[in-house]
Design a protein around this motif. Structure first.
Motif, PDB file in Angstrom:
ATOM      1  N   UNK A 142       0.821  -1.212   0.000  1.00  0.00           N
ATOM      2  CA  UNK A 142       0.000   0.000   0.000  1.00  0.00           C
ATOM      3  C   UNK A 142       0.855   1.262   0.000  1.00  0.00           C
ATOM      4  N   UNK A 143       2.094   1.136   0.482  1.00  0.00           N
ATOM      5  CA  UNK A 143       3.034   2.265   0.453  1.00  0.00           C
ATOM      6  C   UNK A 143       4.103   2.041  -0.624  1.00  0.00           C
ATOM      7  N   UNK A 144       3.826   1.097  -1.510  1.00  0.00           N
ATOM      8  CA  UNK A 144       4.738   0.732  -2.607  1.00  0.00           C
ATOM      9  C   UNK A 144       6.095   0.238  -2.096  1.00  0.00           C
ATOM     10  N   UNK A 145       6.099  -0.373  -0.922  1.00  0.00           N
ATOM     11  CA  UNK A 145       7.316  -0.949  -0.350  1.00  0.00           C
ATOM     12  C   UNK A 145       7.338  -2.446  -0.682  1.00  0.00           C
ATOM     13  N   UNK A 146       8.080  -2.785  -1.729  1.00  0.00           N
ATOM     14  CA  UNK A 146       8.173  -4.178  -2.174  1.00  0.00           C
ATOM     15  C   UNK A 146       9.543  -4.774  -1.867  1.00  0.00           C
ATOM     16  N   UNK A 147      10.389  -4.029  -1.149  1.00  0.00           N
ATOM     17  CA  UNK A 147      11.790  -4.433  -0.977  1.00  0.00           C
ATOM     18  C   UNK A 147      11.937  -5.809  -0.315  1.00  0.00           C
ATOM     19  N   UNK A 148      11.355  -6.016   0.854  1.00  0.00           N
ATOM     20  CA  UNK A 148      11.531  -7.298   1.531  1.00  0.00           C
ATOM     21  C   UNK A 148      10.768  -8.410   0.819  1.00  0.00           C
ATOM     22  N   UNK A 149       9.618  -8.093   0.242  1.00  0.00           N
ATOM     23  CA  UNK A 149       8.849  -9.087  -0.506  1.00  0.00           C
ATOM     24  C   UNK A 149       9.672  -9.611  -1.684  1.00  0.00           C
ATOM     25  N   UNK A 150      10.262  -8.704  -2.456  1.00  0.00           N
ATOM     26  CA  UNK A 150      11.087  -9.115  -3.599  1.00  0.00           C
ATOM     27  C   UNK A 150      12.326  -9.883  -3.134  1.00  0.00           C
TER      28      UNK A 150
END
Length: 178
Positions: A85-93
């Motif tokens: 929702x905050x466009x934080x995909x760092x740990x997911x990726x």
């Protein structure tokens, strides 16, 4: 008055601590028995035990699912389950890349496990709300539409639960290895 407030606070605290367990128990009843239901547009006057128990335990599960979601997103905890929702995909990726290298994702944080848990909470709420809408609108032409939404959401929940069990097992395996 203070004793009543203390009792109410203890009851609420106990409830909040057991929401996950309550949802597990309700799902263990509601999902396997849903195949025995004979409901369409409305709950019949001579409804079976399965129909009645599914409807009312499902309404209870809806309430618990909504409060479980609210409890888990209060404060800034929503960022853990819904970092996208905050466009934080760092740990997911990072977790997804790690899977391709044979590494298990980390529990907690804003990674794969947490994102899947967040989606699971949304699916659980969707199952509850669609079921509640089906119940509220029973006897109307819209009831069958909500029934279909409810069935689709329940199938999504079954898929999520299978994935959730696999992830929990992987997490325990990782915990045992360390």
């Amino acid at each position: 008055m203070a004793a009543n407030r203390s009792l109410i606070q203890r009851v609420i605290s106990q409830y909040l601590e057991r929401q996950h367990l309550l949802l597990i128990v309700l799902c263990l009843f509601l999902l396997p028995t849903s195949g025995y239901l004979m409901m369409g547009r409305a709950l019949r006057k001579n409804a079976s035990f399965w129909d009645i128990s599914h409807v009312y335990l499902g309404l209870l599960a809806c309430f618990i699912a909504v409060t479980f979601l609210v409890t888990n997103v209060m404060g800034n905890k929503w960022r853990q389950y819904f970092p996208w929702l905050t466009l934080d995909f760092s740990q997911l990726l990072q977790d997804i890349k790690g899977l391709f290298k044979g590494r298990l994702p980390q529990a907690g944080g804003r990674g794969l496990f947490s994102c899947v848990e967040g989606l699971g909470m949304l699916i659980m709420v969707a199952v509850g709300i669609t079921g509640a809408m089906w119940f509220v609108l029973q006897g109307t032409t819209d009831a069958l539409m909500w029934r279909n939404y409810h069935i689709m959401a329940a199938k999504g929940l079954m898929g999520f639960l299978a994935l959730h069990v696999i992830f929990a097992a992987l997490h325990l395996l990782d915990f045992i290895r360390n």
